[in-house]
Scaffold this motif. Structure first.
Motif, PDB file in Angstrom:
ATOM      1  N   THR A   1       0.876  -1.168   0.000  1.00 29.28           N
ATOM      2  CA  THR A   1       0.000   0.000   0.000  1.00 29.28           C
ATOM      3  C   THR A   1       0.914   1.219   0.000  1.00 29.28           C
ATOM      4  N   GLN A   2       0.349   2.393  -0.229  1.00 21.18           N
ATOM      5  CA  GLN A   2       1.152   3.620  -0.159  1.00 21.18           C
ATOM      6  C   GLN A   2       1.734   3.793   1.241  1.00 21.18           C
ATOM      7  N   ALA A   3       0.936   3.492   2.255  1.00 17.07           N
ATOM      8  CA  ALA A   3       1.402   3.645   3.639  1.00 17.07           C
ATOM      9  C   ALA A   3       2.564   2.693   3.926  1.00 17.07           C
ATOM     10  N   GLU A   4       2.467   1.448   3.454  1.00 17.04           N
ATOM     11  CA  GLU A   4       3.542   0.480   3.677  1.00 17.04           C
ATOM     12  C   GLU A   4       4.823   0.905   2.959  1.00 17.04           C
ATOM     13  N   LEU A   5       4.671   1.384   1.724  1.00 18.44           N
ATOM     14  CA  LEU A   5       5.845   1.857   0.993  1.00 18.44           C
ATOM     15  C   LEU A   5       6.456   3.077   1.691  1.00 18.44           C
ATOM     16  N   GLY A   6       5.597   3.985   2.145  1.00 15.81           N
ATOM     17  CA  GLY A   6       6.085   5.159   2.860  1.00 15.81           C
ATOM     18  C   GLY A   6       6.880   4.776   4.097  1.00 15.81           C
ATOM     19  N   LYS A   7       6.375   3.799   4.837  1.00 14.82           N
ATOM     20  CA  LYS A   7       7.073   3.347   6.048  1.00 14.82           C
ATOM     21  C   LYS A   7       8.424   2.727   5.679  1.00 14.82           C
ATOM     22  N   LYS A   8       8.426   1.896   4.639  1.00 11.75           N
ATOM     23  CA  LYS A   8       9.668   1.243   4.214  1.00 11.75           C
ATOM     24  C   LYS A   8      10.692   2.261   3.684  1.00 11.75           C
ATOM     25  N   ALA A   9      10.202   3.282   2.966  1.00 14.06           N
ATOM     26  CA  ALA A   9      11.083   4.301   2.394  1.00 14.06           C
ATOM     27  C   ALA A   9      11.382   5.432   3.382  1.00 14.06           C
ATOM     28  N   LYS A  10      10.706   5.414   4.519  1.00 20.00           N
ATOM     29  CA  LYS A  10      10.868   6.450   5.553  1.00 20.00           C
ATOM     30  C   LYS A  10      10.451   7.834   5.054  1.00 20.00           C
ATOM     31  N   ILE A  11       9.330   7.867   4.325  1.00 22.13           N
ATOM     32  CA  ILE A  11       8.695   9.125   3.919  1.00 22.13           C
ATOM     33  C   ILE A  11       7.200   8.969   4.136  1.00 22.13           C
TER      34      ILE A  11
END
Length: 174
Positions: free
Chosen positions: A127-137
């Protein structure tokens, strides 16, 4: 709730700010509200500490005009516009039709990058949230990038690419 001082650079105490934002006829109301909304994307904090939701909805278009004076506030305007649409429905105040919304320029080359990243994200099941967490943004940055609303920084583009197992490269045009 973790908070920080949104008005850190103003020589004004929190009680005075709260008074200004509770009174929509105060001459400093629009400027103060615009400054606050351009500096945060935390609706819970804004509506619990500073601004009544109904007052926000009544004055959103005036606040937005003030925010537009600063080009750097464009992404926050998009964010708070979405907040306004949700709140408008909840309190029974009709939102301005989408046709009247500010047209945003979407760079076609950035859109190609964004589409590639979105496809890779979906293929990998993030999800966008999961990617954001992984990318730290933030998820908001991912969303705005995928929609083409912002020209993302190279630093954040690299973080997204790394999180997706992709590479950022410069190539010769032929």
């Amino acid at each position: 709730m973790e908070t920080y001082d949104i008005f850190w650079d103003r020589k004004i105490d929190q009680k005075k700010i709260a008074r200004i934002l509770k009174n929509q006829s105060d001459p400093q109301f629009i400027e103060t509200a615009a400054l606050m909304l351009s500096r945060t994307n935390k609706p819970r904090e804004v509506f619990e500490r500073y601004l009544d939701k109904i007052i926000f909805c009544r004055n959103w278009h005036r606040i937005k005009r003030r925010m537009r004076l600063n080009k750097w506030a464009d992404t926050k305007i998009i964010f708070w516009d979405e907040v306004y649409k949700v709140l408008s429905k909840k309190i029974g105040r009709p939102a301005v039709p989408h046709a009247q919304a500010r047209a945003l320029h979407i760079d076609p080359e950035m859109k190609v990058l964004a589409d590639s990243a979105r496809e890779a994200r979906k293929e990998q099941g993030f999800t966008q949230a999961e990617l954001g967490k992984k990318a730290k943004i933030s998820q908001q940055t991912i969303s705005f990038f995928e929609k083409g609303y912002i020209n993302i920084s190279l630093k954040n583009l690299k973080k997204i690419a790394d999180a997706l197992g992709m590479a950022v490269a410069l190539v010769n045009k032929k």
